[in-house]
Each structure stands twice: as structure tokens, then as C-alpha cells.
Write a protein that holds these residues in place. Structure first.
Motif, PDB file in Angstrom:
ATOM      1  N   GLY A  76      23.420  -7.251  20.833  1.00 16.81           N
ATOM      2  CA  GLY A  76      22.938  -7.010  19.481  1.00 16.81           C
ATOM      3  C   GLY A  76      21.462  -6.697  19.379  1.00 16.81           C
ATOM      4  N   SER A  77      20.800  -6.423  20.509  1.00 14.32           N
ATOM      5  CA  SER A  77      19.343  -6.250  20.493  1.00 14.32           C
ATOM      6  C   SER A  77      18.892  -4.883  19.991  1.00 14.32           C
ATOM      7  CB  SER A  77      18.775  -6.478  21.899  1.00 14.32           C
ATOM      8  OG  SER A  77      19.063  -7.774  22.345  1.00 14.32           O
ATOM      9  N   CYS A  78      19.666  -3.830  20.306  1.00 12.81           N
ATOM     10  CA  CYS A  78      19.174  -2.462  20.074  1.00 12.81           C
ATOM     11  C   CYS A  78      19.562  -1.919  18.706  1.00 12.81           C
ATOM     12  CB  CYS A  78      19.660  -1.531  21.178  1.00 12.81           C
ATOM     13  SG  CYS A  78      21.453  -1.353  21.263  1.00 12.81           S
ATOM     14  N   SER A  79      19.594  -2.760  17.713  1.00 15.72           N
ATOM     15  CA  SER A  79      19.942  -2.322  16.358  1.00 15.72           C
ATOM     16  C   SER A  79      18.870  -1.382  15.817  1.00 15.72           C
ATOM     17  CB  SER A  79      20.080  -3.524  15.434  1.00 15.72           C
ATOM     18  OG  SER A  79      21.107  -4.383  15.892  1.00 15.72           O
ATOM     19  N   ALA A  80      19.315  -0.336  15.151  1.00 16.11           N
ATOM     20  CA  ALA A  80      18.406   0.629  14.540  1.00 16.11           C
ATOM     21  C   ALA A  80      19.167   1.366  13.444  1.00 16.11           C
ATOM     22  CB  ALA A  80      17.882   1.612  15.589  1.00 16.11           C
ATOM     23  N   GLU A  81      18.471   2.257  12.766  1.00 14.37           N
ATOM     24  CA  GLU A  81      19.127   3.113  11.785  1.00 14.37           C
ATOM     25  C   GLU A  81      19.144   4.528  12.342  1.00 14.37           C
ATOM     26  OE1 GLU A  81      17.785   2.732   7.805  1.00 14.37           O
ATOM     27  OE2 GLU A  81      17.907   0.531   7.808  1.00 14.37           O
ATOM     28  N   ILE A  82      20.335   5.059  12.539  1.00 21.70           N
ATOM     29  CA  ILE A  82      20.525   6.373  13.139  1.00 21.70           C
ATOM     30  C   ILE A  82      21.105   7.296  12.079  1.00 21.70           C
ATOM     31  CG2 ILE A  82      21.662   7.654  14.985  1.00 21.70           C
ATOM     32  CD1 ILE A  82      21.765   5.001  16.554  1.00 21.70           C
TER      33      ILE A  82
END
Length: 362
Positions: A76-82
Motif C-alpha cells: 500500500g505504499s505507492c498510492s498516487a493519483e493517476i
């Protein structure tokens, strides 16, 4: 924000691909401000957005801040808005965006630290405020639960705390003040505790108050972005809303609470006089699913509540893979160790209902 001396910008086109390359618009900046910066990355079969970000770090922008760990969609570390949608970078393939630019930005619900990294510490502070698992003092160890019980709570345990649901929740996203609502992630955690068959803690006061379950208006946006496909709204938030509404607004429950409070005072007085403790009365409804204290802790369905407070129940008996309901049998309300509530669309009640309840003894 200062521009970098080595520019990664190639060409002036606006398309998503150029000469076999993928175009990414990556946010660069901090809490004071920033803007997107254009990068072209060589296209590789099977590439995900996190791969492209790593390429940018290695070749164009060594100081690009990005949080990641397992690259397997489990930390769950690489959460972003794509392209405006909260997603895990390691689970988002670049070939999904055919001939499109890929816009990568930080989660907007939380304070920005730098580039793609946000400060999610508020979530952990909220987590500390939730009372933990609280079994009965006399519950035998090791704990034993029926398969139906473990299936019911397993879904909540799949959460990887990526906080994408927190990011997309409009209650948290559109208001700087997060004091009114804990957010969907912590509705899932509370549901996992509240639905646990061995937990004795009551959290409806917290839900109605500081946790703010009433703030959710069931848009299901959190459920749609969950990478573990947890039915956050259907299986966590809605049942908690129903439980809280019953506890807070049901007049029968309110009267029962007043009577129980008076009874508790009588029990305290009797205990001080050496007369022993009396268990407060419980509220049951027809077709409630309960678990009895008797050996094996069988499930039972309440068929009727007698005027003297005793229950007429139909008891579930298992023979290999076949089930049979026997009864009715009269039991004391104090013989019930767990009250699962009415047969509904969620949880153990529906599981028993799907197996076809037999209303008559053999």
C-alpha cells in the motif's frame, strides 16, 4: 520552483506516445506549490507506472520523491493519483493509457511533503483512538471460532492500508477539518472488531460521535478504488450505520437502555449486600441469529420471546455436511453468548438463510 538543469522534455507533441516512448506528466513540488513536469520514458512490455517513475528517478530526476516498497500491490505504499483516479502505481499498467499522457500526482486528501509523497500520519492517530479487540475475561485460550465466523471477519483483514479509500472519500477530501469523520479505512477496522464473535467492546458511541459514521452518504467511491476489492460500503459502513441507528435512535432500545441502567444500579446495590450479580436483560427479535453457551456453542434462531423473558429457539445441528434445525427449545436469555441480529443481507444471518432454514423439527 526551480527547473532542473538536465531537461527530460523531448519534442513538443501533446500525444501520449512518441517514438516508442511513454509520456508522463509528473507533479513536482512541495507544500508551498509546484507543477507537473513532462517526461518521456522508453516503452517496455508489461511496464507499470511505478517502473516509469523509477526510470525517471534513475535518468532524469534523481531527487524525485516517491514512496514504494513491495511492488506487488500488498504494502500500500505507492498510492498516487493517476489521471485523476486514486490507484497503486505498481498495479497500474501503462498500456491502459493508449496514446494518452499519463498524469501522476500525489494523494490530494493529505498534506504534501514532496512530489508524490504525502503525510498520512493522521490515519495512524485515528487508529489509536479505536478500542482494540476485547474478548470476555473468561474466554478460553486458544480462541475457537466456527468457519462462518472467520469468513465474516476475513474480508476486513485484507486491507493493506494504501489509504486510497481515504483519499477518494469526499468528506475527507473536500474539507480541511478531518475531525468529523474517521474515513472508510477505519469504518472497515471498526467493522472487523464489531463483527468479531469474541469481541465484547461496544463502539456505537464512538461511531455516532467522533468517528462520524453518519457523515458517509453511501456514494461507494471508496469501494470502487479499493485494490483488495473490499466491499467497504456494503459490508462495513452500511452495517455500522444500521447498528448505530438502532442504538441511538430506536425508541425501544432507548427505553431498554434506561431500564438496563436502573437494573444495573439495583445489581450494584445487591452486590454490595452480598446477593450476587444479575445479568442485565437483552433485547431479541424474531429470527435473530444467536450463539448459545452450551457445549459446542451451536447457532440458534430465535422463534419467539416469551413474556417471562425466556427464548424459544430452533437449534442448528450439523451431520457431516447436512444441517438440521431442531426445536423449539426454551432457553434462558442468559444462555446466549452472542446476538448476531436479524437475518439480513450481510454476515452470518445471510449465510444461514442461504442454506435454507428448516422451520419444523424432524
Amino acid at each position: 520552483m526551480s527547473t532542473q538543469s538536465r531537461s527530460p522534455i523531448v519534442g513538443e507533441g501533446r500525444g501520449g506516445r512518441s517514438n516508442g516512448s511513454i509520456v508522463l506528466q509528473v507533479f513536482r513540488g512541495d507544500g508551498e506549490g509546484g507543477q507537473e513536469q513532462r517526461f518521456e520514458v522508453p516503452s517496455v512490455e508489461g511496464m507499470v507506472v511505478l517502473d516509469a517513475v523509477h526510470y525517471i528517478q534513475a535518468n532524469f530526476a534523481n531527487d524525485l520523491a516517491c514512496r514504494w516498497n513491495c511492488k506487488a500491490a500488498k504494502c500500500g505504499s505507492c498510492s498516487a493519483e493517476i489521471n485523476g483516479r486514486p490507484r497503486l502505481m505498481c498495479k497500474t499498467r501503462v498500456d491502459e493509457f493508449d496514446n494518452q499522457e499519463i498524469h501522476v500526482g500525489p494523494m490530494r486528501t493529505f498534506p504534501l511533503i514532496k512530489d508524490l509523497v504525502t503525510d498520512v500520519s493522521w490515519n495512524y492517530e485515528v487508529n489509536k483512538q479505536i478500542p482494540g479487540f476485547t474478548p470476555a475475561a473468561n474466554e478460553p485460550v486458544p480462541y475457537r471460532m466456527l468457519p462462518e465466523d472467520t469468513e465474516r471477519v476475513y474480508e476486513y483483514r485484507k486491507c493493506i492500508e494504501c489509504f486510497l479509500c481515504q483519499d477518494v472519500c469526499h468528506v475527507l477530501r473536500n474539507h480541511d477539518d478531518k475531525s468529523a469523520y474517521y474515513g472508510p479505512r477505519y469504518m472497515v477496522r471498526i467493522a472487523g472488531l464489531e463483527m468479531h464473535p469474541l469481541d465484547t467492546q461496544r463502539r456505537t458511541g464512538l461511531l455516532h460521535g467522533k468517528a462520524g459514521v453518519g457523515m458517509c452518504n453511501i456514494t461507494k467511491c471508496c469501494q470502487e478504488v479499493c485494490p483488495e476489492h473490499i466491499k467497504i460500503t456494503d459490508n462495513a459502513i452500511i452495517p455500522l450505520k444500521e447498528r448505530t441507528a438502532t442504538e441511538v435512535y430506536d425508541p425501544v432500545v432507548w427505553i431498554g437502555r434506561k431500564l438496563r441502567s436502573r437494573k444495573d444500579n439495583d445489581v450494584t446495590l445487591e452486590s454490595s449486600q452480598g446477593l450476587g450479580a444479575v445479568r442485565p436483560p437483552q433485547r431479541f427479535a424474531l429470527k435473530d441469529v444467536v450463539r448459545l453457551k452450551s457445549r459446542g456453542r451451536p447457532f440458534a434462531r430465535v422463534g419467539g420471546v416469551r413474556p417471562d423473558g425466556k427464548l424459544e429457539v430452533w437449534i442448528l445441528k450439523m451431520r457431516d455436511t447436512q444441517q438440521h434445525w431442531k426445536g423449539p427449545k426454551v432457553v434462558e436469555a442468559s444462555d446466549v453468548t452472542n446476538n448476531y441480529g436479524p437475518l439480513d443481507d450481510v454476515g452470518i444471518g445471510s449465510k444461514l438463510f442461504e442454506q435454507t432454514l428448516m422451520d419444523h423439527a424432524e
